[in-house]
Design a protein around this motif. Structure first.
Motif, short mmCIF file in Angstrom:
data_model
loop_
_atom_site.label_atom_id
_atom_site.label_comp_id
_atom_site.label_asym_id
_atom_site.label_seq_id
_atom_site.Cartn_x
_atom_site.Cartn_y
_atom_site.Cartn_z
N VAL A 127 78.61 -47.27 29.13
CA VAL A 127 78.73 -47.24 30.59
C VAL A 127 79.94 -46.39 30.99
CG1 VAL A 127 79.21 -48.66 32.63
CG2 VAL A 127 77.47 -49.38 31.00
N ALA A 128 81.06 -46.56 30.29
CA ALA A 128 82.26 -45.77 30.59
C ALA A 128 82.01 -44.29 30.33
CB ALA A 128 83.44 -46.27 29.74
N LEU A 129 81.32 -43.97 29.24
CA LEU A 129 81.00 -42.58 28.93
C LEU A 129 80.12 -41.97 30.02
CD1 LEU A 129 80.97 -40.07 27.14
CD2 LEU A 129 79.16 -41.17 25.77
N ASP A 130 79.14 -42.72 30.47
CA ASP A 130 78.25 -42.23 31.53
C ASP A 130 79.03 -41.92 32.81
OD1 ASP A 130 75.52 -41.66 32.43
OD2 ASP A 130 75.82 -43.37 33.77
N ALA A 131 79.94 -42.80 33.18
CA ALA A 131 80.75 -42.58 34.38
C ALA A 131 81.67 -41.36 34.20
CB ALA A 131 81.59 -43.83 34.69
N PHE A 132 82.25 -41.20 33.02
CA PHE A 132 83.13 -40.07 32.75
C PHE A 132 82.35 -38.75 32.85
CE2 PHE A 132 85.30 -37.21 29.66
CZ PHE A 132 86.54 -37.13 30.29
N LEU A 133 81.17 -38.72 32.28
CA LEU A 133 80.34 -37.50 32.33
C LEU A 133 79.93 -37.16 33.76
CD1 LEU A 133 78.05 -38.08 29.23
CD2 LEU A 133 79.96 -36.48 29.42
N ALA A 134 79.64 -38.18 34.56
CA ALA A 134 79.17 -37.97 35.93
C ALA A 134 80.23 -37.34 36.82
CB ALA A 134 78.70 -39.30 36.53
N GLU A 135 81.49 -37.46 36.45
CA GLU A 135 82.59 -36.91 37.26
C GLU A 135 82.66 -35.39 37.24
OE1 GLU A 135 86.19 -38.73 35.87
OE2 GLU A 135 85.55 -40.73 36.46
N SER A 136 82.09 -34.74 36.23
CA SER A 136 82.19 -33.29 36.12
C SER A 136 81.05 -32.75 35.26
CB SER A 136 83.54 -32.89 35.53
OG SER A 136 83.67 -31.50 35.45
N ARG A 137 80.02 -32.28 35.92
CA ARG A 137 78.85 -31.74 35.22
C ARG A 137 78.80 -30.24 35.38
NH1 ARG A 137 75.59 -36.24 33.98
NH2 ARG A 137 75.77 -37.95 35.41
#
Length: 168
Positions: free
Chosen positions: A74-84
């Motif tokens: 879940v943390a990884l998903d949120a981190f990725l969503a911040e900068s695509r």
């Protein structure tokens, strides 16, 4: 004759075109688990890090149990969503033929390093050669992620579940 021509064409293409390129992969990443993502249909194992398994449980400092593997994903998903988008540089293929790479967000932040520094994965020294040891020390000192309590190394948990010798 037509069949032979078709077969020859397929064989020649197979020797000229690899199944998957070994160059960078760029695109929108989706999280498979805490140390594996998928970009453009390519499953990518993040090099040099080992996150808890999605079913793995860890303990808080007070002894209560939580699903640390799910929390890492879940943390990884949120981190990725911040900068695509995400860009992954090829390191090797693993024994499962997965692309193993070092990945970066669009803003340049390295995903592998962030996972360890945030306490959502461990520096897997066997593969990283200690590249993330400093990030792991930061997480441990701050009590971040899995370091806020107790946990079993993911490689040991996998070995126990498979009833085999650990490969840590």
């Amino acid at each position: 004759m037509r069949y032979a021509h078709l077969l020859l064409t397929v064989l020649l293409l197979g020797t000229v075109l690899p199944a998957r390129a070994a160059g960078p992969v760029v695109g929108r990443a989706s999280v498979v688990d805490g140390d594996t993502i998928e970009v453009g249909g390519e499953r990518i194992r993040l090099h040099g890090v080992d996150a808890p398994e999605s079913w793995q449980r860890c303990k808080e400092a007070d002894g209560t149990s939580y699903r640390c593997g799910r929390e890492a994903a879940v943390a990884l998903d949120a981190f990725l969503a911040e900068s695509r988008p995400t860009r992954c540089e090829f390191v090797e293929r693993d024994r499962f033929k997965r692309f193993v790479g070092v990945c970066f967000r669009a803003d340049g932040r390295e995903i592998n390093r962030w996972l360890v520094e945030s306490g959502n994965a461990l520096d897997w020294e066997r593969y990283s050669k200690g590249a993330y040891a400093d990030a792991q020390q930061i997480a441990r000192t701050r009590g971040a992620g899995i370091w806020r309590g107790t946990f079993q190394m993911p490689c040991l948990v996998r070995a126990e579940r498979a009833k085999r010798e650990p490969s840590c």
